[in-house]
Design an enzyme around this catalytic site. Structure first.
Site: not given
Ligand code: UGA
Length: 437
Positions: A267
């Site tokens: 996403c």
């Molecule tokens: C993301 C959004 O957080 C959701 O709210 C949204 O609904 C979703 O996309 C979507 O559009 O369907 P998601 O893809 O499941 O959710 O994953 P995240 O938890 O957001 O993580 C995304 C990336 O960011 C991962 O690689 C994670 O490791 C990284 N991340 C996240 C970080 O490097 N640091 C952080 O503090 C948080």
């Protein structure tokens, strides 16, 4: 009340499972027959905590799963949760959703009810009004707002907490015209989520809210990643202490400040590119968004630079990658930074060993025989000349002196600082922690 859900990916299957487990009369539709069979047997086609249990509960109640679109006939609410993948220029590919909407439109023609169609798929502002609505009206020969309702209903669930997020969303966004259909939709969600704020707006704003949400999260991550790179050059500085402290300021908030190898997943990278493309097409220079994206792409270089500093030329060097899932508690490797890193290291002719508690099956689909897969962490560390921790799986925090005994060279590069507080006899390098002098 009958509810149809079209598209059984993370969003669709979570919603199908949660609503049916609560006793709603739900039919889940997907074009993929094999997937439908797996789901009908109570199995999830991907790993997601609590999903299978919730699905199984739904199946003991009124839930039906099928590839037959005819079953959506006489639904009161119809959720569209199909994917909107990425084109090469960053824009979104609408072919899947157009096809689903056409089929729904044709079905609507014979439908005796006046259903409400809710689009959860992420679409660029203007898509509902200019693409979805005309297809539905043309194929059904009916009028939106009179014969059926059309509502933008963006989704905010995160993989790995999809069930909890579906049960307890932080907000419900409803975009569209202020009709009787909107009232009915609001009533439905008020009953489903009594304590959740419901925001009613127009289509374009609802569509934009989704992109605003994801691009802001990406901005937070790139911000902390840039700071973490500065910390790395500052002896003694620790990005986690900084993140923890600034996170206490309610204007900033503590979430999404975990520095690492860059954001991945299906996403954030896709939505950033789509928003950048949309801004450019709209005549707005997305300079901030471009910077966020650039920082993200370059973040892997930080890891490669450390590896080269420690090992010299990476050709034939035995490197272990811990974690290919794009984040813990999922087997999803789409746009995973671990996968990207392995691709780069293979190009440099390094010899790669991979471990991941859940994502090996998916990783094998990409690399086949090109890398070595090991089931245990200790086994994956054996003979390694450098270990790179990519995914923040809890398992990796258990690494200790015993487990590293058989490493050829005791070098660890920790992109998530999981081992920062441990006393391990290794050359420990962490993203976001400056070397002590
Ligand atoms: C993301 C959004 O957080 C959701 O709210 C949204 O609904 C979703 O996309 C979507 O559009 O369907 P998601 O893809 O499941 O959710 O994953 P995240 O938890 O957001 O993580 C995304 C990336 O960011 C991962 O690689 C994670 O490791 C990284 N991340 C996240 C970080 O490097 N640091 C952080 O503090 C948080």
């Amino acid at each position: 009340m009958k509810i149809g859900i079209v598209g059984l990916g993370f969003v669709g299957l979570s919603l199908t499972s949660v609503l049916s487990s609560k006793g709603y009369d739900v039919v889940g539709i997907d074009v993929d027959i094999d997937k439908c069979k797996i789901i009908s047997n109570g199995n999830a086609p991907f790993f997601e905590p609590e999903l299978e249990e919730t699905l199984k509960t739904g199946l003991t109640k009124k839930l039906k799963i099928s590839n037959d679109f005819g079953l959506i006939n006489n639904c009161d609410f119809l959720f569209v949760t199909v994917g909107t993948p990425q084109n090469v220029d960053g824009s979104i590919d609408l072919s899947i959703i157009k096809k689903a909407i056409s089929t729904i439109g044709k079905n609507l023609k014979k439908n005796k009810k006046k259903p409400i169609i809710l689009v959860k798929s992420t679409v660029i502002p203007g898509t509902m009004k200019n693409v979805i609505l005309p297809i539905l009206e043309q194929k059904s020969n009916k009028k939106a707002g009179k014969d059926f309702g059309l509502v933008s209903n963006p989704e905010f669930l995160q993989e790995s907490t999809a069930i909890r997020d579906t049960k307890f969303p932080h907000a419900v966004v409803l975009g569209g015209y202020q009709t009787i259909f909107m009232k009915k939709t609001k009533n439905f969600f008020t009953k489903l989520h009594p304590d959740t704020p419901i925001i009613i707006t127009n289509h374009q704003t609802a569509e934009m809210i989704k992109y605003a949400n994801n691009s802001f999260l990406a901005t937070k991550i790139s911000f902390i990643n840039q700071l973490s790179n500065i910390c790395q050059k500052t002896p003694g500085a620790n990005v986690d202490d900084i993140a923890k402290t600034i996170g206490l300021d309610p204007r900033i908030g503590k979430l999404f400040l975990n520095a690492g190898p860059g954001y991945g997943g299906s996403c954030l990278p896709k939505d950033m590119k789509a928003l950048i493309n949309f801004a450019n097409v709209s005549g707005v220079n997305p300079s901030l968004l471009n910077a966020v994206e650039e920082i993200n792409v370059k973040q892997l270089e930080e890891i490669i630079t450390i590896a080269k500093q420690k090992l010299g030329n990476l050709k034939s060097k035995k490197i272990t990658i811990l974690g290919t899932a794009f984040k813990p508690d999922t087997d999803d490797i789409r746009d995973s930074t671990g996968i990207e890193l392995i691709k780069k290291l293979i190009k440099m002719k390094a010899k790669i060993t991979v471990h991941d508690p859940r994502a090996i099956k998916n990783t094998k689909k990409i690399f086949g025989e090109k890398v070595k897969y090991v089931k245990t962490i200790t086994g994956a560390l054996s003979k390694s000349q450098c270990v790179i921790i990519m995914t923040q799986w809890k398992e990796y925090s258990k690494i200790n002196n015993e487990m590293i005994k058989k490493m050829d060279k005791k070098i660890i590069i920790d992109s998530r600082r999981i081992l920062a507080d441990k006393d391990i006899n290794v050359d420990y390098n962490a993203i976001g922690i400056g070397d002590n002098v």
